[in-house]
Scaffold this active site. Structure first.
Site, short mmCIF file in Angstrom:
data_model
loop_
_atom_site.label_atom_id
_atom_site.label_comp_id
_atom_site.label_asym_id
_atom_site.label_seq_id
_atom_site.Cartn_x
_atom_site.Cartn_y
_atom_site.Cartn_z
N TYR A 240 10.29 13.22 17.09
CA TYR A 240 9.53 13.11 16.57
C TYR A 240 9.71 11.51 15.30
O TYR A 240 9.37 10.67 15.41
CB TYR A 240 8.61 13.53 15.83
CG TYR A 240 7.34 14.46 16.78
CD1 TYR A 240 6.87 13.79 17.38
CD2 TYR A 240 8.05 15.98 16.62
CE1 TYR A 240 6.23 15.14 18.70
CE2 TYR A 240 6.86 16.56 17.75
CZ TYR A 240 6.37 16.38 18.65
OH TYR A 240 6.26 17.37 19.00
N PRO B 202 -0.57 13.82 22.30
CA PRO B 202 -1.61 14.31 22.36
C PRO B 202 -3.32 14.27 22.60
O PRO B 202 -3.49 13.73 21.32
CB PRO B 202 -1.26 16.26 23.37
CG PRO B 202 -1.11 15.58 21.67
CD PRO B 202 -0.21 14.90 21.59
N HIS C 271 1.48 14.23 17.07
CA HIS C 271 1.27 15.65 17.18
C HIS C 271 2.74 15.92 16.46
O HIS C 271 2.75 17.38 16.04
CB HIS C 271 2.51 15.35 18.53
CG HIS C 271 2.24 16.71 19.35
ND1 HIS C 271 2.34 18.06 18.85
CD2 HIS C 271 2.59 16.87 21.01
CE1 HIS C 271 2.50 18.59 19.72
NE2 HIS C 271 2.14 18.21 20.90
N SER D 221 3.60 21.82 29.60
CA SER D 221 2.65 22.42 28.84
C SER D 221 2.08 23.50 29.23
O SER D 221 1.13 22.72 29.71
CB SER D 221 3.01 21.43 27.36
OG SER D 221 2.42 22.66 26.37
N GLN D 222 2.07 24.88 28.97
CA GLN D 222 1.17 25.80 29.50
C GLN D 222 -0.30 25.64 27.79
O GLN D 222 0.01 25.15 26.96
CB GLN D 222 1.15 27.42 29.39
CG GLN D 222 -0.57 28.07 30.15
CD GLN D 222 -0.19 29.04 29.89
OE1 GLN D 222 -0.83 29.94 29.87
NE2 GLN D 222 1.27 29.92 29.86
#
Length: 618
Positions: free
Chosen positions: A90, A103, A329, A545-546
């Site tokens: 990041y 996100p 994030h 990603s789940q």
């Protein structure tokens, strides 16, 4: 007065009893790295890489020396990789936050009949946020336990304590994640309300009393009226936060030369969160359009300036019913965002609004509009920011797609992990689209350890490639039994790597630690990290990603490379929701094409499983 400090562990209790993240065995990581990359690069390139890796790992060589230094670092740190990972993932990243990094969670569409309904929803939501914050302050939040693979292990809770106390400060070369630390006499707590590209201070505690929902509604009504006053309107300063991080840092350094701007920035940087009241977008509110509106606000011509992207939690409430949360994030992972937002929505559903139609009779001071002094230089920077955000919004290609033929219950009946099955399906779909495998990122939580964030599950396994080839190139030459064997091998390889990742034994954090340690020691960078194969290994063309939810909402994000896909998925009992993103200006990608192939591949996998188990395909 609260001050902002360098981000650090904000709540030591969250780590109690958890082990430290292990440092994996060096040879194991090097062997696994070669195994992961062998089928992703040309043979000649791989032979060169193999020699470089063997030299790096030779007895008494540079790899062993760096490994020893990592072990020393582990002794002195709660989590040896945390700072390295945070910077790499990041804070060193110079790309703009919207689309590229932040996100979003898209809430169920609301049916507001009037603007007042939207304000009532906002007041109810703010009340829920304050309830959740009380849970955090009193340490009443129950500990999370792992689900899925190796279920039942307690998890580190530290990320929750950064939801409303963090801020990402832009820097010319590197950002800083700062944490608000209150002194003995803190100022009244406040949130920032964005409305019509203006920013207003809404104190939620006045005279040591927390505002009730009726009071909050009254204050929001005042803000709406103040924002309507066109004579008072100021330029959309929030657009600057949508810039690349270096550009925003430079603009901020110009802004703070004026004391009015300095004071306004200080108030924003210390707020609990933002509530962004959006005008109707004029778009049909499909799942895909709602996702786009959350990710970039519809560009500067819609709500792109009605945001402040540096703040971790921005709740968006559109008067047309398009609602959700935009997340910076760096302080926490998606599952923490899910747990928080699910609490808020369940609270709002379970506890009826305490708001009555009449305005509050309390004598409350009016909310304050934040003021800005905008020189011609700042005006020019705002114009440039608007142009870049417009182009970023136009470039994002998003498809939110619900696959309804089956879901995780069917997959479980095949005695397969739903996550592993879906990851293999994504590899299959990419191969069907492009006839090649690519480096893939799947986030794996390492919250089993102190200050644990994530490592990478390398889903682009050789076994997944073999399955894609058997189902595509060998469609007529492989028997169903042979295809089923390759599917089971791919599922097993994915499951095994997942277990490595969540137990701290995956390769990516370890390689990052070795690389950063070499930099810290001012060494010449070892060849393993300048090798082309290492660059390819970190070019995540598939970023996945789940993010499962138990309420009707979904998460999505943008791709992480120009020619890549972002794929967030939510397995449900009888369906799987996919949010597939890519960039329009790449001639290699198309979200609709990928979704079409993904649907095709999921159907073929179902048919194969049914034939194998003797069940007629429906």
């Amino acid at each position: 007065m609260p001050v902002l400090e360098r981000e650090q562990s904000t709540n030591p209790d969250t780590n109690n009893g958890l082990p430290k993240l292990p440092v994996p065995d060096l040879q194991h990581t090097l062997d696994m790295y070669l195994k992961c990359m062998k089928h992703l690069v040309p043979e000649e390139k791989f032979r060169r890489t193999k020699g470089i890796v063997q030299m790096f790992g030779a007895p008494g060589g540079v790899g062993e020396m760096l490994q020893q230094q990592l072990h020393k670092r582990r002794e002195s740190k709660a989590n040896w990789v945390y700072d390295y990972w945070l910077d790499d993932m990041y804070l060193n990243n110079r790309l703009a936050l919207p689309v590229n990094s932040s996100p979003v969670m898209v809430f169920p569409k609301q049916n507001f009949k009037t603007d007042s309904d939207a304000l009532r929803f906002a007041a109810h939501l703010i009340s829920a946020v304050l309830e959740y914050k009380t849970l955090l302050e009193t340490h009443a939040l129950p500990v999370d336990f792992a689900r899925g693979q190796l279920a039942g292990t307690p998890l580190c809770m530290e990320q929750y304590y950064k939801l409303f106390t963090s801020y990402r400060l832009p820097g010319p070369k590197k950002d800083t994640l700062v944490a608000q630390k209150s002194s003995v006499m803190p100022e009244p707590e406040h949130i920032i309300v964005a409305c019509k590209n203006q920013f207003f201070v809404l104190d939620v505690v006045i005279n040591f009393r927390r505002l009730n929902e009726k009071d909050l509604y009254t204050q929001l009504e005042k803000i709406r009226k103040m924002a309507d006053n066109e004579e008072e309107r100021l330029p959309p300063i929030g657009l600057l936060t949508s810039e690349g991080r270096t550009e925003w840092a430079e603009a901020r350094s110009i802004l703070i030369k004026d004391s009015t701007n300095r004071d306004s920035l200080d108030v924003i940087e210390r707020c609990l969160c933002l509530v962004c009241l959006d005008e109707p977008s004029g778009l049909q509110l499909t799942d895909t359009n709602r996702a786009l509106l959350m990710l970039h606000g519809g560009g500067p011509e819609r709500h792109g300036g009605n945001r402040w992207y540096d703040k971790p939690m921005q709740f968006v409430i559109g008067s047309d019913g398009c609602c959700g949360v935009v997340c910076e994030h760096s302080p926490f992972e998606g599952i923490v965002l899910v747990q928080c937002t699910e609490y808020l929505l369940k609270y709002m559903k379970g506890i009826p609004s305490k708001l009555v139609r009449a305005a509050s009779v309390s004598e409350l001071p009016a909310p304050r509009r934040l003021r800005w002094k905008c020189s011609q230089e700042i005006q020019a920077l705002l114009a440039a920011s608007a142009d870049k955000l417009h182009r970023l919004a136009k470039n994002l290609d998003m498809n939110v797609y619900k696959y309804t033929k089956y879901g995780k219950e069917f997959i479980k009946r095949q005695k397969m992990s739903p996550d592993a099955y879906i990851q293999v399906a994504l590899q299959f779909a990419y191969y069907r689209c492009h006839r090649r495998p690519v480096s893939t990122y799947e986030s794996a939580s390492i919250r089993r350890f102190q200050e644990g964030r994530v490592d990478n599950i390398r889903s682009a396994t050789f076994e997944a490639l073999a399955f894609g080839k058997a189902m595509t190139d060998g469609r007529s030459t492989f028997s169903n039994d042979e295809k089923m064997k390759t599917l089971q091998d791919a599922i097993n390889a994915q499951t095994n790597y997942t277990i490595l990742a969540i137990t701290g034994m995956a390769i990516d954090n370890h390689l990052l630690g070795l690389r950063e340690m070499a930099m810290e020691l001012h060494m010449e960078m070892p060849d393993i990290f300048t090798d082309e194969t290492y660059r390819v290994s970190n070019q995540y063309i598939l970023s996945t990603s789940q993010v499962p939810t138990t309420v009707d909402m979904f998460c999505c994000y943008g791709p992480v490379v120009p020619n890549g896909y972002g794929v967030c998925y939510n397995p449900q009992s009888d369906a799987i929701l996919f949010c597939v993103s890519s960039f329009n200006d790449s001639d290699e990608t198309c979200s609709n094409t990928f979704v079409k192939h993904l649907e095709e591949c999921l159907l073929e996998m179902e048919s194969l499983c049914r034939k194998n188990s003797g069940i007629a395909s429906s």
